[in-house]
Design a protein around this motif. Sequence first.
Motif, PDB file in Angstrom:
ATOM      1  N   LEU A  15       0.795  -1.234   0.000  1.00  0.00           N
ATOM      2  CA  LEU A  15       0.000   0.000   0.000  1.00  0.00           C
ATOM      3  C   LEU A  15       0.823   1.278   0.000  1.00  0.00           C
ATOM      4  CD1 LEU A  15      -2.555  -1.309   2.616  1.00  0.00           C
ATOM      5  CD2 LEU A  15      -3.016  -0.933   0.209  1.00  0.00           C
ATOM      6  N   GLY A  16       2.108   1.182  -0.184  1.00  0.00           N
ATOM      7  CA  GLY A  16       2.935   2.388  -0.164  1.00  0.00           C
ATOM      8  C   GLY A  16       3.046   2.924   1.255  1.00  0.00           C
ATOM      9  N   ARG A  17       2.818   4.248   1.416  1.00  0.00           N
ATOM     10  CA  ARG A  17       2.851   4.812   2.782  1.00  0.00           C
ATOM     11  C   ARG A  17       1.439   4.731   3.356  1.00  0.00           C
ATOM     12  NH1 ARG A  17       6.895   7.691   4.716  1.00  0.00           N
ATOM     13  NH2 ARG A  17       5.539   9.231   5.665  1.00  0.00           N
ATOM     14  N   SER A  18       1.304   3.872   4.340  1.00  0.00           N
ATOM     15  CA  SER A  18      -0.022   3.568   4.851  1.00  0.00           C
ATOM     16  C   SER A  18      -0.191   4.069   6.288  1.00  0.00           C
ATOM     17  CB  SER A  18      -0.208   2.050   4.769  1.00  0.00           C
ATOM     18  OG  SER A  18      -1.165   1.596   5.674  1.00  0.00           O
ATOM     19  N   LEU A  19      -1.255   4.855   6.467  1.00  0.00           N
ATOM     20  CA  LEU A  19      -1.587   5.339   7.805  1.00  0.00           C
ATOM     21  C   LEU A  19      -2.586   4.346   8.398  1.00  0.00           C
ATOM     22  CD1 LEU A  19      -1.136   7.895   9.613  1.00  0.00           C
ATOM     23  CD2 LEU A  19      -3.268   8.766   8.669  1.00  0.00           C
ATOM     24  N   GLY A  20      -2.254   3.756   9.526  1.00  0.00           N
ATOM     25  CA  GLY A  20      -3.096   2.698  10.081  1.00  0.00           C
ATOM     26  C   GLY A  20      -4.212   3.235  10.964  1.00  0.00           C
ATOM     27  N   ILE A  21      -5.382   2.594  10.885  1.00  0.00           N
ATOM     28  CA  ILE A  21      -6.473   2.910  11.813  1.00  0.00           C
ATOM     29  C   ILE A  21      -6.837   1.638  12.553  1.00  0.00           C
ATOM     30  CG2 ILE A  21      -8.849   3.684  12.102  1.00  0.00           C
ATOM     31  CD1 ILE A  21      -8.703   5.285   9.764  1.00  0.00           C
ATOM     32  N   ASN A  22      -6.818   1.742  13.854  1.00  0.00           N
ATOM     33  CA  ASN A  22      -7.175   0.607  14.682  1.00  0.00           C
ATOM     34  C   ASN A  22      -8.539   0.915  15.299  1.00  0.00           C
ATOM     35  OD1 ASN A  22      -7.182  -1.588  16.266  1.00  0.00           O
ATOM     36  ND2 ASN A  22      -5.403  -1.045  17.495  1.00  0.00           N
ATOM     37  N   ASN A  23      -9.599   0.540  14.582  1.00  0.00           N
ATOM     38  CA  ASN A  23     -10.950   0.935  15.000  1.00  0.00           C
ATOM     39  C   ASN A  23     -11.619  -0.075  15.932  1.00  0.00           C
ATOM     40  OD1 ASN A  23     -11.079  -0.898  12.833  1.00  0.00           O
ATOM     41  ND2 ASN A  23     -13.146  -0.278  12.308  1.00  0.00           N
ATOM     42  N   ILE A  24     -10.830  -1.032  16.446  1.00  0.00           N
ATOM     43  CA  ILE A  24     -11.388  -2.085  17.312  1.00  0.00           C
ATOM     44  C   ILE A  24     -10.565  -2.142  18.607  1.00  0.00           C
ATOM     45  CG2 ILE A  24     -11.715  -4.608  17.495  1.00  0.00           C
ATOM     46  CD1 ILE A  24     -13.512  -3.616  15.398  1.00  0.00           C
ATOM     47  N   PRO A  25     -11.214  -2.168  19.770  1.00  0.00           N
ATOM     48  CA  PRO A  25     -10.426  -2.328  20.999  1.00  0.00           C
ATOM     49  C   PRO A  25      -9.805  -3.731  21.041  1.00  0.00           C
ATOM     50  CG  PRO A  25     -12.711  -1.690  21.467  1.00  0.00           C
ATOM     51  CD  PRO A  25     -12.644  -2.055  20.020  1.00  0.00           C
ATOM     52  N   PRO A  26      -8.638  -3.898  21.645  1.00  0.00           N
ATOM     53  CA  PRO A  26      -7.997  -5.229  21.653  1.00  0.00           C
ATOM     54  C   PRO A  26      -8.793  -6.188  22.534  1.00  0.00           C
ATOM     55  CG  PRO A  26      -6.752  -3.659  23.004  1.00  0.00           C
ATOM     56  CD  PRO A  26      -7.879  -2.889  22.386  1.00  0.00           C
ATOM     57  N   LYS A  27      -8.755  -7.466  22.295  1.00  0.00           N
ATOM     58  CA  LYS A  27      -8.609  -8.043  21.006  1.00  0.00           C
ATOM     59  C   LYS A  27      -9.915  -8.736  20.696  1.00  0.00           C
ATOM     60  CE  LYS A  27      -6.780 -11.700  18.475  1.00  0.00           C
ATOM     61  NZ  LYS A  27      -6.221 -13.010  18.429  1.00  0.00           N
ATOM     62  N   ARG A  28     -10.724  -8.053  19.901  1.00  0.00           N
ATOM     63  CA  ARG A  28     -12.051  -8.545  19.561  1.00  0.00           C
ATOM     64  C   ARG A  28     -12.011  -9.102  18.148  1.00  0.00           C
ATOM     65  NH1 ARG A  28     -16.059  -5.741  22.982  1.00  0.00           N
ATOM     66  NH2 ARG A  28     -14.708  -4.769  24.519  1.00  0.00           N
ATOM     67  N   CYS A  29     -12.338 -10.347  18.036  1.00  0.00           N
ATOM     68  CA  CYS A  29     -12.254 -10.969  16.726  1.00  0.00           C
ATOM     69  C   CYS A  29     -13.239 -12.123  16.649  1.00  0.00           C
ATOM     70  CB  CYS A  29     -10.829 -11.458  16.467  1.00  0.00           C
ATOM     71  SG  CYS A  29     -10.557 -11.830  14.711  1.00  0.00           S
ATOM     72  N   SER A  30     -13.614 -12.481  15.441  1.00  0.00           N
ATOM     73  CA  SER A  30     -14.495 -13.620  15.207  1.00  0.00           C
ATOM     74  C   SER A  30     -13.679 -14.904  15.044  1.00  0.00           C
ATOM     75  CB  SER A  30     -15.312 -13.366  13.943  1.00  0.00           C
ATOM     76  OG  SER A  30     -14.448 -12.886  12.925  1.00  0.00           O
ATOM     77  N   TYR A  31     -12.360 -14.729  14.936  1.00  0.00           N
ATOM     78  CA  TYR A  31     -11.434 -15.854  14.843  1.00  0.00           C
ATOM     79  C   TYR A  31     -10.435 -15.779  15.999  1.00  0.00           C
ATOM     80  CZ  TYR A  31     -12.506 -16.971   9.854  1.00  0.00           C
ATOM     81  OH  TYR A  31     -13.099 -17.353   8.675  1.00  0.00           O
ATOM     82  N   SER A  32      -9.789 -16.913  16.241  1.00  0.00           N
ATOM     83  CA  SER A  32      -8.647 -16.898  17.154  1.00  0.00           C
ATOM     84  C   SER A  32      -7.563 -17.732  16.460  1.00  0.00           C
ATOM     85  CB  SER A  32      -9.027 -17.501  18.513  1.00  0.00           C
ATOM     86  OG  SER A  32      -7.952 -17.368  19.412  1.00  0.00           O
ATOM     87  N   CYS A  33      -7.017 -17.157  15.402  1.00  0.00           N
ATOM     88  CA  CYS A  33      -6.094 -17.915  14.537  1.00  0.00           C
ATOM     89  C   CYS A  33      -4.892 -18.419  15.337  1.00  0.00           C
ATOM     90  CB  CYS A  33      -5.599 -17.041  13.393  1.00  0.00           C
ATOM     91  SG  CYS A  33      -6.935 -16.376  12.394  1.00  0.00           S
ATOM     92  N   VAL A  34      -4.463 -19.631  15.020  1.00  0.00           N
ATOM     93  CA  VAL A  34      -3.311 -20.195  15.746  1.00  0.00           C
ATOM     94  C   VAL A  34      -2.065 -19.347  15.565  1.00  0.00           C
ATOM     95  CG1 VAL A  34      -3.893 -22.638  15.946  1.00  0.00           C
ATOM     96  CG2 VAL A  34      -2.930 -21.802  13.814  1.00  0.00           C
ATOM     97  N   TYR A  35      -2.019 -18.608  14.439  1.00  0.00           N
ATOM     98  CA  TYR A  35      -0.804 -17.840  14.143  1.00  0.00           C
ATOM     99  C   TYR A  35      -0.934 -16.366  14.517  1.00  0.00           C
ATOM    100  CZ  TYR A  35      -3.691 -16.752  10.096  1.00  0.00           C
ATOM    101  OH  TYR A  35      -4.725 -16.361   9.285  1.00  0.00           O
ATOM    102  N   CYS A  36      -2.040 -15.979  15.165  1.00  0.00           N
ATOM    103  CA  CYS A  36      -2.262 -14.546  15.417  1.00  0.00           C
ATOM    104  C   CYS A  36      -1.118 -13.965  16.249  1.00  0.00           C
ATOM    105  CB  CYS A  36      -3.594 -14.316  16.125  1.00  0.00           C
ATOM    106  SG  CYS A  36      -3.943 -12.556  16.298  1.00  0.00           S
ATOM    107  N   GLN A  37      -0.530 -12.901  15.751  1.00  0.00           N
ATOM    108  CA  GLN A  37       0.603 -12.318  16.476  1.00  0.00           C
ATOM    109  C   GLN A  37       0.137 -11.446  17.640  1.00  0.00           C
ATOM    110  OE1 GLN A  37       2.307 -10.353  13.105  1.00  0.00           O
ATOM    111  NE2 GLN A  37       1.342  -8.409  13.661  1.00  0.00           N
TER     112      GLN A  37
END
Length: 321
Positions: A15-37
């Motif tokens: 994406l070139g120079r990418s400004l990140g937006i973290n719009n979710i409080p940690p760590k809310r997800c529908s998955y819990s991937c074995v590799y999630c960092q």
Amino acid sequence: MISSIVYGPVPSRRLGRSLGINNIPPKRCSYSCVYCQLGNTTNMQVEREIYYDSLEIARRVEERVKHIRENGETVDYVTFVTDGEPTLDINLGREIEVLRAMGIKIAVITNASLTWREDVRRDLQKADWVSIKVDSATPGVWSRINRPHGALRLDVILEGVTSFAQTFKGILATETMLIKGINDDIGEMGQVADFLKKLEPDMAYLAIPTRPPAEQLEPATEQIINAAYQIFAERLSNVEYLIGYEGNAFASTGNVVEDLLSITAVHPMREEAVIEMLRKAKTGWNIIEELTEDDKLTETEYQGKKFYMRKLPRYSRRVPE
Ligand code: SF4
């Protein structure tokens, strides 16, 4: 905390120079991937919610972009890349609309598990670039690698992904993480590639974990990653690696070692192509031997042909305090 919602810009190959937006409080997800960092998911959910005030998010992005531009720098994309799954934010579509009005391109990196919902597909349609996760096309492997919320079903998700891909007007990327002993067998990779072919993505990325994951596991080997590349490339027009190097296969530096390393960080090179490159640079095979001895390049085989690729980076697991 709303102050940590906007970060960067960070350089990104995609994406070139990418400004990140973290719009979710940690760590809310529908998955819990074995590799999630980010570690195991502490808030498993599939219901969308309001987390932050969308106008406040936009105000913070605007402030940051203004500051970046005043310093003579640029932002290519504002990217929703979160400590969880960004489509869980019920305001995602509204946030994209407000940010686009600022004349900035918007990217969203999603696990795609909620694309069976029409409102999620509608929100994602508003972005310029969307990356969707497809690690597996079979329910058993999907359960093992993504460890989904109990309410989710793979067939329903894949239908949602297909329907999204058919109507999305922006750039569609897919991402497949390869984990040794889980989704790295040839049959599974063929099924994932067959599914991705129907989506006609602009780019299909093959990834390995480059930082310590949630569980003790090993990334797929170079041999397997090369095989996956070949299987994907038979069905898809653009396939690249995301293996922890910011390689650029398209920019020649004129330095044959740097060029070899950047190309092989993005995709494997056939032996003949390497020989041709060395010939053009009027240099010998000893460069390949040195890079192999220095653990920078590795030789693999697929269907009797030799390929060269960047040696995979090894991460070191954090020692618990
Ligand atoms: S989808 Fe992403 S954030 Fe969620 S568990 Fe998987 S890797 Fe982590």
